[in-house]
Design a protein around this motif. Structure first.
Motif, PDB file in Angstrom:
ATOM      1  N   LYS A  55     -23.845  25.350 129.112  1.00  0.00           N
ATOM      2  CA  LYS A  55     -22.998  26.468 129.554  1.00  0.00           C
ATOM      3  C   LYS A  55     -21.584  25.954 129.827  1.00  0.00           C
ATOM      4  CE  LYS A  55     -26.591  29.356 131.588  1.00  0.00           C
ATOM      5  NZ  LYS A  55     -27.818  28.649 131.929  1.00  0.00           N
ATOM      6  N   ASP A  56     -20.610  26.836 129.617  1.00  0.00           N
ATOM      7  CA  ASP A  56     -19.209  26.489 129.877  1.00  0.00           C
ATOM      8  C   ASP A  56     -18.859  26.627 131.351  1.00  0.00           C
ATOM      9  OD1 ASP A  56     -18.292  25.957 127.121  1.00  0.00           O
ATOM     10  OD2 ASP A  56     -18.881  28.038 126.821  1.00  0.00           O
ATOM     11  N   THR A  57     -19.567  27.515 132.044  1.00  0.00           N
ATOM     12  CA  THR A  57     -19.434  27.659 133.487  1.00  0.00           C
ATOM     13  C   THR A  57     -20.855  27.627 134.042  1.00  0.00           C
ATOM     14  OG1 THR A  57     -19.562  30.077 133.492  1.00  0.00           O
ATOM     15  CG2 THR A  57     -17.362  29.100 133.231  1.00  0.00           C
ATOM     16  N   VAL A  58     -21.001  27.844 135.318  1.00  0.00           N
ATOM     17  CA  VAL A  58     -22.331  27.785 135.931  1.00  0.00           C
ATOM     18  C   VAL A  58     -23.309  28.728 135.240  1.00  0.00           C
ATOM     19  CG1 VAL A  58     -23.615  28.207 138.065  1.00  0.00           C
ATOM     20  CG2 VAL A  58     -21.406  27.032 138.145  1.00  0.00           C
ATOM     21  N   ASN A  59     -22.863  29.928 134.897  1.00  0.00           N
ATOM     22  CA  ASN A  59     -23.766  30.946 134.362  1.00  0.00           C
ATOM     23  C   ASN A  59     -23.435  31.446 132.962  1.00  0.00           C
ATOM     24  OD1 ASN A  59     -25.322  31.217 136.787  1.00  0.00           O
ATOM     25  ND2 ASN A  59     -23.552  32.254 137.670  1.00  0.00           N
ATOM     26  N   ALA A  60     -22.427  30.891 132.304  1.00  0.00           N
ATOM     27  CA  ALA A  60     -21.950  31.571 131.096  1.00  0.00           C
ATOM     28  C   ALA A  60     -21.564  30.633 129.958  1.00  0.00           C
ATOM     29  CB  ALA A  60     -20.742  32.436 131.460  1.00  0.00           C
ATOM     30  N   TRP A  61     -21.727  31.165 128.741  1.00  0.00           N
ATOM     31  CA  TRP A  61     -21.224  30.534 127.529  1.00  0.00           C
ATOM     32  C   TRP A  61     -20.009  31.353 127.078  1.00  0.00           C
ATOM     33  CZ3 TRP A  61     -26.444  31.540 128.281  1.00  0.00           C
ATOM     34  CH2 TRP A  61     -27.309  30.438 128.251  1.00  0.00           C
ATOM     35  N   TYR A  62     -18.975  30.693 126.627  1.00  0.00           N
ATOM     36  CA  TYR A  62     -17.765  31.375 126.155  1.00  0.00           C
ATOM     37  C   TYR A  62     -17.648  31.249 124.627  1.00  0.00           C
ATOM     38  CZ  TYR A  62     -15.832  32.450 130.707  1.00  0.00           C
ATOM     39  OH  TYR A  62     -15.626  33.003 131.937  1.00  0.00           O
ATOM     40  N   ASN A  63     -16.777  32.075 124.055  1.00  0.00           N
ATOM     41  CA  ASN A  63     -16.472  32.046 122.615  1.00  0.00           C
ATOM     42  C   ASN A  63     -17.705  32.302 121.740  1.00  0.00           C
ATOM     43  OD1 ASN A  63     -13.762  31.392 123.229  1.00  0.00           O
ATOM     44  ND2 ASN A  63     -14.335  29.244 123.422  1.00  0.00           N
ATOM     45  N   ILE A  64     -18.611  33.113 122.223  1.00  0.00           N
ATOM     46  CA  ILE A  64     -19.849  33.375 121.491  1.00  0.00           C
ATOM     47  C   ILE A  64     -19.607  34.238 120.253  1.00  0.00           C
ATOM     48  CG2 ILE A  64     -22.126  34.453 121.628  1.00  0.00           C
ATOM     49  CD1 ILE A  64     -21.752  31.633 123.006  1.00  0.00           C
ATOM     50  N   LEU A  65     -18.754  35.227 120.353  1.00  0.00           N
ATOM     51  CA  LEU A  65     -18.472  36.051 119.172  1.00  0.00           C
ATOM     52  C   LEU A  65     -17.856  35.191 118.071  1.00  0.00           C
ATOM     53  CD1 LEU A  65     -16.998  39.292 120.782  1.00  0.00           C
ATOM     54  CD2 LEU A  65     -19.375  38.794 120.159  1.00  0.00           C
ATOM     55  N   GLU A  66     -16.920  34.341 118.458  1.00  0.00           N
ATOM     56  CA  GLU A  66     -16.263  33.467 117.487  1.00  0.00           C
ATOM     57  C   GLU A  66     -17.277  32.506 116.849  1.00  0.00           C
ATOM     58  OE1 GLU A  66     -13.263  34.669 120.649  1.00  0.00           O
ATOM     59  OE2 GLU A  66     -15.355  34.035 120.629  1.00  0.00           O
ATOM     60  N   ARG A  67     -18.131  31.920 117.667  1.00  0.00           N
ATOM     61  CA  ARG A  67     -19.144  30.978 117.163  1.00  0.00           C
ATOM     62  C   ARG A  67     -20.097  31.700 116.205  1.00  0.00           C
ATOM     63  NH1 ARG A  67     -21.100  28.793 121.872  1.00  0.00           N
ATOM     64  NH2 ARG A  67     -19.604  27.128 121.698  1.00  0.00           N
ATOM     65  N   THR A  68     -20.540  32.889 116.595  1.00  0.00           N
ATOM     66  CA  THR A  68     -21.470  33.654 115.769  1.00  0.00           C
ATOM     67  C   THR A  68     -20.840  34.051 114.437  1.00  0.00           C
ATOM     68  OG1 THR A  68     -22.631  34.488 117.715  1.00  0.00           O
ATOM     69  CG2 THR A  68     -22.904  35.738 115.667  1.00  0.00           C
ATOM     70  N   VAL A  69     -19.608  34.550 114.469  1.00  0.00           N
ATOM     71  CA  VAL A  69     -18.992  34.998 113.219  1.00  0.00           C
ATOM     72  C   VAL A  69     -18.689  33.810 112.306  1.00  0.00           C
ATOM     73  CG1 VAL A  69     -16.499  35.109 113.784  1.00  0.00           C
ATOM     74  CG2 VAL A  69     -17.536  36.838 112.292  1.00  0.00           C
ATOM     75  N   ARG A  70     -18.342  32.663 112.878  1.00  0.00           N
ATOM     76  CA  ARG A  70     -18.155  31.466 112.041  1.00  0.00           C
ATOM     77  C   ARG A  70     -19.463  31.104 111.336  1.00  0.00           C
ATOM     78  NH1 ARG A  70     -14.800  29.551 116.438  1.00  0.00           N
ATOM     79  NH2 ARG A  70     -12.657  29.402 115.683  1.00  0.00           N
ATOM     80  N   ARG A  71     -20.573  31.126 112.086  1.00  0.00           N
ATOM     81  CA  ARG A  71     -21.881  30.805 111.514  1.00  0.00           C
ATOM     82  C   ARG A  71     -22.243  31.798 110.416  1.00  0.00           C
ATOM     83  NH1 ARG A  71     -26.405  33.235 112.095  1.00  0.00           N
ATOM     84  NH2 ARG A  71     -25.957  34.211 114.099  1.00  0.00           N
ATOM     85  N   GLU A  72     -22.115  33.090 110.708  1.00  0.00           N
ATOM     86  CA  GLU A  72     -22.492  34.126 109.745  1.00  0.00           C
ATOM     87  C   GLU A  72     -21.654  34.044 108.470  1.00  0.00           C
ATOM     88  OE1 GLU A  72     -24.870  36.271 109.365  1.00  0.00           O
ATOM     89  OE2 GLU A  72     -25.864  36.116 111.307  1.00  0.00           O
ATOM     90  N   VAL A  73     -20.360  33.846 108.616  1.00  0.00           N
ATOM     91  CA  VAL A  73     -19.480  33.758 107.442  1.00  0.00           C
ATOM     92  C   VAL A  73     -19.851  32.532 106.609  1.00  0.00           C
ATOM     93  CG1 VAL A  73     -17.086  33.312 106.726  1.00  0.00           C
ATOM     94  CG2 VAL A  73     -17.589  35.117 108.392  1.00  0.00           C
ATOM     95  N   LYS A  74     -20.096  31.410 107.278  1.00  0.00           N
ATOM     96  CA  LYS A  74     -20.489  30.185 106.557  1.00  0.00           C
ATOM     97  C   LYS A  74     -21.807  30.408 105.804  1.00  0.00           C
ATOM     98  CE  LYS A  74     -20.009  25.787 105.587  1.00  0.00           C
ATOM     99  NZ  LYS A  74     -19.082  25.421 104.544  1.00  0.00           N
ATOM    100  N   GLU A  75     -22.796  31.036 106.491  1.00  0.00           N
ATOM    101  CA  GLU A  75     -24.093  31.282 105.853  1.00  0.00           C
ATOM    102  C   GLU A  75     -23.995  32.265 104.693  1.00  0.00           C
ATOM    103  OE1 GLU A  75     -26.857  30.801 109.878  1.00  0.00           O
ATOM    104  OE2 GLU A  75     -26.793  32.727 108.861  1.00  0.00           O
ATOM    105  N   GLU A  76     -23.285  33.376 104.901  1.00  0.00           N
ATOM    106  CA  GLU A  76     -23.273  34.458 103.911  1.00  0.00           C
ATOM    107  C   GLU A  76     -22.361  34.197 102.722  1.00  0.00           C
ATOM    108  OE1 GLU A  76     -22.737  38.436 105.283  1.00  0.00           O
ATOM    109  OE2 GLU A  76     -24.332  38.247 106.771  1.00  0.00           O
ATOM    110  N   VAL A  77     -21.183  33.585 102.978  1.00  0.00           N
ATOM    111  CA  VAL A  77     -20.214  33.447 101.891  1.00  0.00           C
ATOM    112  C   VAL A  77     -19.667  32.031 101.737  1.00  0.00           C
ATOM    113  CG1 VAL A  77     -19.577  35.889 101.908  1.00  0.00           C
ATOM    114  CG2 VAL A  77     -18.281  34.278 103.319  1.00  0.00           C
TER     115      VAL A  77
END
Length: 164
Positions: A55-77
């Motif tokens: 986690k980036d803070t005690v309870n949270a992960w940050y930049n998840i949308l960015e991480r997810t879209v990078r993964r999806e774009v890499k996988e799909e195209v």
């Protein structure tokens, strides 16, 4: 898990810009939703996008949308993207027995790579101008997302609205 009203799937899509053109892909004929229709790359947020990471803070992960879209774009195209920014948001309804989809649409610049399609996702691609995009059978609403992207690139703020 709560009532049906409480259940959502979350998806993230990317309008990818390269040399003033946008990447669109044609969904495979085997897809449940919109087979053979044109769209932009993206996909669902998975627990694997963050839960194995510290986690980036005690309870949270940050930049998840960015991480997810990078993964999806890499996988799909097969592309790497950069300069990811918010474009718009959607809640889509697909039927009485399906969860609603919350879709976050982002805009990103092409960074590197050559388009290599993930066959179960898409069978064709094209880099198009906004004008050329009108010639494709886009999923309803995607053209208007491209309009927002075009406006954003020109420094003009806009929200989604039905094109006339």
């Amino acid at each position: 898990m709560g009532n049906k009203q409480d259940l959502y799937e979350i998806a993230i899509t990317a309008v990818i810009v390269r040399s003033g053109k946008y990447l669109i892909t044609r969904r495979s004929a085997q897809k449940k939703r919109w087979p053979g229709m044109w769209t932009v790359p993206g996909g669902k947020l998975d627990l694997s996008d963050y839960e194995s990471l510290p986690k980036d803070t005690v309870n949270a992960w940050y930049n998840i949308l960015e991480r997810t879209v990078r993964r999806e774009v890499k996988e799909e195209v097969g592309l790497e993207i950069k300069n990811i920014k918010y474009l718009t948001s959607i809640v889509a309804e697909y039927g009485p027995n399906s969860p609603h989809s919350v879709i976050i649409s982002l805009i990103a610049d092409f960074d590197s790579g050559e388009v290599v399609l993930q066959k179960e996702e898409a069978d064709q691609y094209a880099w198009v101008t906004l004008k050329k995009a009108k010639e494709y059978s886009l999923i309803d609403g995607i053209y208007e997302e491209l309009v927002i992207a075009e406006n954003k690139r020109r420094g003009k703020k806009s929200e989604w609205q039905r094109e006339k």
